[in-house]
Design a protein around this motif. Structure first.
Motif, PDB file in Angstrom:
ATOM      1  N   TYR A  54       0.855  -1.195   0.000  1.00 24.45           N
ATOM      2  CA  TYR A  54       0.000   0.000   0.000  1.00 24.45           C
ATOM      3  C   TYR A  54       0.886   1.239   0.000  1.00 24.45           C
ATOM      4  O   TYR A  54       1.595   1.478   0.957  1.00 24.45           O
ATOM      5  N   PHE A  55       0.888   1.983  -1.084  1.00 24.73           N
ATOM      6  CA  PHE A  55       1.816   3.089  -1.248  1.00 24.73           C
ATOM      7  C   PHE A  55       1.214   4.415  -0.792  1.00 24.73           C
ATOM      8  O   PHE A  55       0.120   4.773  -1.208  1.00 24.73           O
ATOM      9  N   VAL A  56       1.937   5.133   0.023  1.00 23.27           N
ATOM     10  CA  VAL A  56       1.588   6.507   0.368  1.00 23.27           C
ATOM     11  C   VAL A  56       2.848   7.333   0.137  1.00 23.27           C
ATOM     12  O   VAL A  56       3.856   7.105   0.794  1.00 23.27           O
ATOM     13  N   ALA A  57       2.818   8.275  -0.791  1.00 27.02           N
ATOM     14  CA  ALA A  57       4.013   9.025  -1.158  1.00 27.02           C
ATOM     15  C   ALA A  57       3.774  10.516  -1.053  1.00 27.02           C
ATOM     16  O   ALA A  57       2.652  10.981  -0.911  1.00 27.02           O
ATOM     17  N   GLU A  58       4.868  11.275  -1.127  1.00 32.79           N
ATOM     18  CA  GLU A  58       4.814  12.723  -0.976  1.00 32.79           C
ATOM     19  C   GLU A  58       4.391  13.431  -2.253  1.00 32.79           C
ATOM     20  O   GLU A  58       4.102  14.615  -2.239  1.00 32.79           O
TER      21      GLU A  58
END
Length: 204
Positions: free
Chosen positions: A147-151
């Motif tokens: 599960y990707f959470v990026a800036e």
């Protein structure tokens, strides 16, 4: 931005940042291409670092481990962010919110790639290549990162071809892992205006 940290921690972080920037300056030349700058910094980190995480201790982060030879995934990720941005290569953090694991997305020649130095570190994980997670695509990462959470809202559509750039054994190891075969498509969720986004993959 440092309000949550003590003065001692801030001073330690700033000292660590200066040390990392000095290392980066020693490793790269102005005439190096971006991919060569990245490889020199990445090789140095992998060759001089051992993964360590102890749940009974205070979380090992960039504030406490830079300059030593062990760190957790946050240390690997912050080292790459500081060193790469210092030499002019865009790099930022990605979070797997399921497991609390972090790594980097980097921009090479206008294209974005995942770079997970922690999972690639062969001193910590057996039977792998230190380039296994070096400049890979979204689909490649989704085989074992959930599960990707990026800036920043980006897509990593390609895995960088390392043929002729690293050993044939390293190329083969990465190829064997392979791209995850899926008929899924990506969906961006979250408030992009805050500088964060979430990438999930759902069936059509």
């Amino acid at each position: 931005e440092y309000s949550e940290f003590t003065e001692e921690e801030v001073n330690s972080f700033n000292q660590s940042r200066r040390r990392i920037e000095f290392v980066a300056d020693c490793l790269v030349k102005e005439t190096d291409t971006d991919i060569n700058k990245l490889k020199k910094i990445y090789d140095y980190l992998i060759d001089h670092t051992e993964y360590r995480w102890d749940p009974d201790e205070k979380e090992i982060t960039s504030l406490t481990v830079f300059g030593k030879y062990y760190m957790d995934c946050g240390g690997y990720t912050d080292f790459m962010n500081i060193a790469l941005n210092h030499v002019g290569i865009e790099s930022f953090t990605v979070l797997d919110d399921t497991y609390g694991h972090v790594w980097n997305i980097v921009n090479i020649d206008g294209k974005y790639y995942h770079l997970d130095a922690t999972y690639s570190d062969t001193s910590s994980w057996e039977n792998t290549s230190k380039y296994r997670y070096f400049l890979v695509s979204d689909s490649y990462m989704l085989a074992d990162h959930r599960y990707f959470v990026a800036e920043k809202e980006v897509k990593c559509n390609e895995t960088y071809d390392l043929t002729g750039f690293v050993s044939n054994q390293d190329v083969t190891c990465r190829r064997q892992k392979g791209e995850k075969k899926s008929s899924s498509n990506g969906n961006l969720l979250g408030d992009v205006s805050t500088g964060a986004y979430q990438l999930t993959f759902r069936s059509k």
